[in-house]
Design an enzyme around this catalytic site. Structure first.
Site, PDB file in Angstrom:
ATOM      1  N   LYS A 107      49.884  22.245 -43.053  1.00  0.00           N
ATOM      2  CA  LYS A 107      49.447  23.295 -42.576  1.00  0.00           C
ATOM      3  C   LYS A 107      48.868  24.149 -43.832  1.00  0.00           C
ATOM      4  O   LYS A 107      49.629  24.952 -44.537  1.00  0.00           O
ATOM      5  CB  LYS A 107      50.528  24.005 -41.756  1.00  0.00           C
ATOM      6  CG  LYS A 107      49.790  25.035 -41.106  1.00  0.00           C
ATOM      7  CD  LYS A 107      50.887  25.764 -40.049  1.00  0.00           C
ATOM      8  CE  LYS A 107      50.779  27.219 -39.399  1.00  0.00           C
ATOM      9  NZ  LYS A 107      49.565  27.165 -38.497  1.00  0.00           N
ATOM     10  N   LYS A 116      38.143  33.727 -28.803  1.00  0.00           N
ATOM     11  CA  LYS A 116      37.227  32.572 -28.798  1.00  0.00           C
ATOM     12  C   LYS A 116      37.870  31.707 -27.682  1.00  0.00           C
ATOM     13  O   LYS A 116      39.079  31.675 -27.371  1.00  0.00           O
ATOM     14  CB  LYS A 116      37.385  31.897 -30.220  1.00  0.00           C
ATOM     15  CG  LYS A 116      38.867  31.135 -30.335  1.00  0.00           C
ATOM     16  CD  LYS A 116      38.647  30.265 -31.292  1.00  0.00           C
ATOM     17  CE  LYS A 116      39.770  29.200 -31.333  1.00  0.00           C
ATOM     18  NZ  LYS A 116      39.930  28.106 -32.412  1.00  0.00           N
ATOM     19  N   LYS A 143      43.403  38.363 -41.164  1.00  0.00           N
ATOM     20  CA  LYS A 143      44.462  38.091 -42.056  1.00  0.00           C
ATOM     21  C   LYS A 143      44.261  39.023 -43.458  1.00  0.00           C
ATOM     22  O   LYS A 143      43.086  39.100 -43.776  1.00  0.00           O
ATOM     23  CB  LYS A 143      44.117  36.509 -42.487  1.00  0.00           C
ATOM     24  CG  LYS A 143      44.838  35.503 -41.237  1.00  0.00           C
ATOM     25  CD  LYS A 143      44.422  34.253 -41.708  1.00  0.00           C
ATOM     26  CE  LYS A 143      44.765  33.323 -40.430  1.00  0.00           C
ATOM     27  NZ  LYS A 143      46.311  32.832 -40.443  1.00  0.00           N
ATOM     28  N   HIS A 179      36.025  29.781 -37.457  1.00  0.00           N
ATOM     29  CA  HIS A 179      36.843  30.187 -38.353  1.00  0.00           C
ATOM     30  C   HIS A 179      36.276  29.751 -39.804  1.00  0.00           C
ATOM     31  O   HIS A 179      36.139  30.545 -40.801  1.00  0.00           O
ATOM     32  CB  HIS A 179      38.023  29.474 -38.594  1.00  0.00           C
ATOM     33  CG  HIS A 179      39.060  29.671 -37.082  1.00  0.00           C
ATOM     34  ND1 HIS A 179      39.078  30.963 -36.461  1.00  0.00           N
ATOM     35  CD2 HIS A 179      39.818  29.172 -36.346  1.00  0.00           C
ATOM     36  CE1 HIS A 179      39.794  30.980 -35.403  1.00  0.00           C
ATOM     37  NE2 HIS A 179      40.204  29.797 -35.373  1.00  0.00           N
ATOM     38  N   GLU A 207      45.939  21.318 -40.101  1.00  0.00           N
ATOM     39  CA  GLU A 207      46.868  21.371 -39.338  1.00  0.00           C
ATOM     40  C   GLU A 207      47.719  20.379 -39.052  1.00  0.00           C
ATOM     41  O   GLU A 207      47.219  19.213 -39.183  1.00  0.00           O
ATOM     42  CB  GLU A 207      46.370  22.056 -37.877  1.00  0.00           C
ATOM     43  CG  GLU A 207      45.534  23.276 -37.695  1.00  0.00           C
ATOM     44  CD  GLU A 207      44.664  23.297 -36.565  1.00  0.00           C
ATOM     45  OE1 GLU A 207      45.295  23.986 -35.803  1.00  0.00           O
ATOM     46  OE2 GLU A 207      43.662  22.573 -36.326  1.00  0.00           O
TER      47      GLU A 207
END
Ligand code: NDP
Length: 482
Positions: free
Chosen positions: A339, A141, A175, A233, A209
């Protein structure tokens, strides 16, 4: 066709050292890399392969810590490598790349380079007879920065590669927990039968984040959090939560169902955008115990009056039968306290509650991608006491993948994605239509915000966005999980 050549453009870059080469190493350590896989690392420096590998090992050790390769493992890994020094923008540098290719093997080109040179690399590969065998291309990306520019990138790719040979990475799809979401939904009958507007009150997707923009000011200021995180995402996570069961795990089946969800996302109405979108930008504050500057005081700031959002919260709706009336609250930001990536499925209250304990007994399913990958289900059960006749308490069924699988480590997303690209499996890669439909939705949302001059509100670094982000959900009588 036998054997695969993996040709990595941008082998000296951050992504390569931090993610790509460590992932390939872990696959080699686990004996999952084909023994005849050849890795051609390409970067600008004119050095020989040993010098490149020495530098790479040092950088990888910095990132891998206790998982760093031993001498024997490094020697085993190194045998896959060759190195080519070339400037990708110069056509005459491609003869040395051509020399490494073998038309009887699959060439898997991996572009870990700035997206601005994707098209140039494709043109140069074609003009220098590098695309004569069985070729696949893997891209990072962002694929464009709006619908028009993503179409441009996709058109260029389509000139040289058919869609079945294009592997667009959204590393979230690699993931373990994201793949587990598919297993959870489609391999467990009791979950699948409770997965709709009859049972579910709302869905939350949060990607937070702690870091700021990490030296990428000028890039980031052009895109902001919506384009950088939501378009890809968060949209992928939303699709996997909302999609209908695919006919099979084939790439086309999964993609078809995901596209239907993006198309069913309600376009944010201009007159309602203020009720559905909150944008924020971090100001000075605290992060992990240290004072940190605001976005406009970050090194490299070029526009002290920038209104680019570093935080965004959106109330979205999927207009189809299954999800009618179920809001999807999306939230993502930089310099937030944690996070954290998690999906919350909040079930509805019971239609009739015969218990009077005051305990909130609506079930909640928490799908956690980070920090501790796993799934939690909160359930009501009887409080173990003789004092009350039948009072309730909440229990959590906690499926921590590391503990339950007995795995000492959870594989990184790039390990799965490399294996699949090498084996020609596109199911965890993003199709063209999904990307373009997602850009269409984001472009319209940006347009609506601009038309109504939706302000970017400040929030202190170390907080979960501006107070209006709390209001976005609280005015509906709900609250963020964190
Ligand atoms: P870097 O800028 O760190 O690396 C880019 C690489 O491309 C470097 O190896 C650079 O070589 C090389 N390069 C650039 N121009 C040329 C050229 N003309 N000729 C030869 N080599 C060239 O970027 P990242 O590694 O961070 O990112 C790569 C891609 O991955 C981007 O598309 C980014 O958006 C994407 N991405 C990155 C993530 C990350 O965590 N870093 C996460 C998600 C996506 P040199 O060192 O010689 O300049």
């Amino acid at each position: 066709m036998t054997g695969v050549d993996l040709i990595i453009f941008g082998a000296s870059g951050d992504l390569s050292a931090r993610k790509l080469f460590p992932a390939l190493f872990q696959l080699d350590r686990a004996e999952l890399l084909p023994s005849d896989l050849r890795i051609t690392a390409i970067a600008r420096d004119q050095v020989d392969v040993d010098v490149f590998l020495e530098g790479l090992r040092q950088r990888m050790n910095g990132y891998m810590g206790s998982e760093s390769p031993s001498d024997a493992e490094w020697q085993h890994y190194s045998r896959h490598f060759q190195y080519v020094g070339a400037d990708f923008t110069k056509g005459d540098n491609y003869s040395s790349i051509r020399e490494t290719l073998d038309d009887s093997r699959v060439s898997l080109f991996y572009l870990a380079t700035p997206p601005s040179i994707f098209a140039l690399i494709c043109n140069n590969l074609a003009n220098n007879n590098c695309l004569t065998g069985d070729c696949r291309i893997v891209l990072e990306k962002p694929i464009g920065e709006c619908l028009a520019s993503s179409k441009e990138v996709n058109e260029t790719l389509a000139r040289y590669f058919d869609e079945a040979s294009i592997y667009r990475i959204d590393h979230y799809l690699g993931k373990e927990t994201v793949q587990n979401l598919l297993a959870l939904r489609f391999a467990n009958r009791f979950i699948n039968s409770q997965w709709d507007a009859n049972c579910i009150d709302h869905v939350q997707i949060t990607v937070g984040e702690i870091v700021g923009i990490e030296g990428r000011w000028s890039y980031y200021d052009r895109v902001g959090q919506l384009r950088d995180m939501v378009q890809n995402h968060l949209m992928q996570l939303l699709c996997l939560v909302a999609m209908e069961p695919p006919n099979s795990l084939e790439a086309d089946s999964i993609r078809d169902e995901k596209v239907k969800i993006v198309k069913a996302l309600r376009r944010v109405d201009v007159d309602q955008v203020a009720e559905h979108v909150v944008k924020g930008q971090y100001s000075q504050g605290w992060s992990s115990g240290a004072a940190v500057p605001g976005y406009l005081e970050e090194a490299g700031c070029e526009r002290p009056d920038s209104e680019t959002e570093t935080f965004i919260a959106i109330k979205a709706h999927v207009d189809n039968w299954r999800w009618a009336g179920v809001p999807f609250y999306l939230r993502t930001g930089k310099r937030v306290p944690e996070k954290l990536t998690e999906i919350i499925i909040q079930y509805k209250d019971l239609p009739h509650n015969i218990f009077s304990s005051g305990t909130n007994i609506a079930n909640k399913l928490i799908i956690r991608l980070q920090p501790r990958e796993g799934i939690e289900l909160t359930m009501a059960s009887k409080r173990q006491t003789l004092r009350d006749k039948l009072s309730l308490q909440n229990h959590t069924l906690d499926l921590d993948f590391r503990e339950t699988t007995g795995m000492s480590r959870i594989p990184d997303a790039y390990e799965r994605l490399f294996l699949d690209a090498i084996n020609g499996d596109q199911s965890l890669f993003v199709g063209r239509e999904e990307i373009e439909e997602s850009w269409r939705w984001c472009d319209e949302l940006i347009d609506a915000c601009n038309q109504k001059n939706i302000e970017t509100k400040p929030y202190h670094a170390g907080s979960w966005g501006p107070p209006k982000a709390e209001l976005l959900i609280e005015k509906d009588g709900r609250s963020w999980h964190v």
